[in-house]
Write a protein that holds these residues in place. Sequence first.
Motif, PDB file in Angstrom:
ATOM      1  N   MET A   1     -28.487  -4.207   4.472  1.00  9.99           N
ATOM      2  CA  MET A   1     -28.911  -2.846   4.276  1.00  9.99           C
ATOM      3  C   MET A   1     -28.313  -1.993   5.385  1.00  9.99           C
ATOM      4  O   MET A   1     -28.378  -2.340   6.553  1.00  9.99           O
ATOM      5  CB  MET A   1     -30.439  -2.788   4.279  1.00  9.99           C
ATOM      6  N   LEU A   2     -27.727  -0.870   4.979  1.00  7.54           N
ATOM      7  CA  LEU A   2     -27.107   0.046   5.928  1.00  7.54           C
ATOM      8  C   LEU A   2     -27.900   1.335   6.021  1.00  7.54           C
ATOM      9  O   LEU A   2     -28.563   1.751   5.074  1.00  7.54           O
ATOM     10  CB  LEU A   2     -25.679   0.369   5.502  1.00  7.54           C
TER      11      LEU A   2
ATOM     12  N   MET B   1     -26.226  -0.921  10.837  1.00 12.73           N
ATOM     13  CA  MET B   1     -26.604  -2.129  10.094  1.00 12.73           C
ATOM     14  C   MET B   1     -28.079  -2.408  10.347  1.00 12.73           C
ATOM     15  O   MET B   1     -28.449  -3.315  11.090  1.00 12.73           O
ATOM     16  CB  MET B   1     -25.750  -3.326  10.530  1.00 12.73           C
TER      17      MET B   1
ATOM     18  N   LEU C   1     -26.418 -12.113   6.439  1.00 15.44           N
ATOM     19  CA  LEU C   1     -26.727 -10.689   6.307  1.00 15.44           C
ATOM     20  C   LEU C   1     -25.662  -9.840   6.983  1.00 15.44           C
ATOM     21  O   LEU C   1     -25.269  -8.794   6.465  1.00 15.44           O
ATOM     22  CB  LEU C   1     -28.119 -10.388   6.884  1.00 15.44           C
ATOM     23  N   TYR C   2     -25.165 -10.300   8.131  1.00 17.86           N
ATOM     24  CA  TYR C   2     -24.079  -9.578   8.810  1.00 17.86           C
ATOM     25  C   TYR C   2     -22.852  -9.501   7.899  1.00 17.86           C
ATOM     26  O   TYR C   2     -22.254  -8.436   7.739  1.00 17.86           O
ATOM     27  CB  TYR C   2     -23.712 -10.255  10.137  1.00 17.86           C
TER      28      TYR C   2
ATOM     29  N   SER D   1     -22.569  -9.711   4.607  1.00 21.10           N
ATOM     30  CA  SER D   1     -22.750  -8.828   3.457  1.00 21.10           C
ATOM     31  C   SER D   1     -22.802  -7.365   3.899  1.00 21.10           C
ATOM     32  O   SER D   1     -22.248  -6.483   3.218  1.00 21.10           O
ATOM     33  CB  SER D   1     -23.995  -9.206   2.656  1.00 21.10           C
ATOM     34  N   SER D   2     -23.414  -7.104   5.040  1.00 24.37           N
ATOM     35  CA  SER D   2     -23.469  -5.733   5.572  1.00 24.37           C
ATOM     36  C   SER D   2     -22.086  -5.255   5.997  1.00 24.37           C
ATOM     37  O   SER D   2     -21.729  -4.097   5.799  1.00 24.37           O
ATOM     38  CB  SER D   2     -24.435  -5.651   6.755  1.00 24.37           C
ATOM     39  N   LYS D   3     -21.311  -6.165   6.589  1.00 23.60           N
ATOM     40  CA  LYS D   3     -19.944  -5.825   6.997  1.00 23.60           C
ATOM     41  C   LYS D   3     -19.111  -5.437   5.783  1.00 23.60           C
ATOM     42  O   LYS D   3     -18.391  -4.431   5.808  1.00 23.60           O
ATOM     43  CB  LYS D   3     -19.315  -7.009   7.721  1.00 23.60           C
TER      44      LYS D   3
ATOM     45  N   GLU E   1     -20.153  -4.245   2.991  1.00 25.44           N
ATOM     46  CA  GLU E   1     -20.630  -2.947   2.517  1.00 25.44           C
ATOM     47  C   GLU E   1     -20.142  -1.821   3.423  1.00 25.44           C
ATOM     48  O   GLU E   1     -19.720  -0.767   2.944  1.00 25.44           O
ATOM     49  CB  GLU E   1     -22.169  -2.964   2.471  1.00 25.44           C
ATOM     50  N   LEU E   2     -20.171  -2.031   4.727  1.00 20.54           N
ATOM     51  CA  LEU E   2     -19.747  -1.016   5.679  1.00 20.54           C
ATOM     52  C   LEU E   2     -18.258  -0.726   5.566  1.00 20.54           C
ATOM     53  O   LEU E   2     -17.833   0.430   5.543  1.00 20.54           O
ATOM     54  CB  LEU E   2     -20.084  -1.466   7.104  1.00 20.54           C
TER      55      LEU E   2
END
Length: 101
Positions: free
Chosen positions: A1-2, A61, A91-92, A94-96, A98-99
């Motif tokens: 989640m961002l 993040m 999680l990192y 998947s967040s990366k 997305e970012l």
Amino acid sequence: MLDATRITELKQEVGLDDFVEVVGIFCEEVEEVLAELPRTPATDMANKLHFLKGSALNIGMIGVGELCRSEELRLKAMPGEAPDIAAIEALYQSSKSELIG
């Protein structure tokens, strides 16, 4: 989640070109710490999680930051426990994606 608001603020603060550079540096540093976590002595683990938490929240993040916060607090309450490194890493990643995407 961002945290879209934080990401927008950061882009406005540093500009788009520098934002891309900041994200690159952030990813390098975080990935280095994540690679060290399995070999980190229990006495240093909370400090590493604290670093990850702050870095993740600063870049937006929020999910990674909150997970690191909960793992840090859990370690302080139960020093013999190991953090869920796999969950933080997943999680990192998947967040990366997305970012950067």
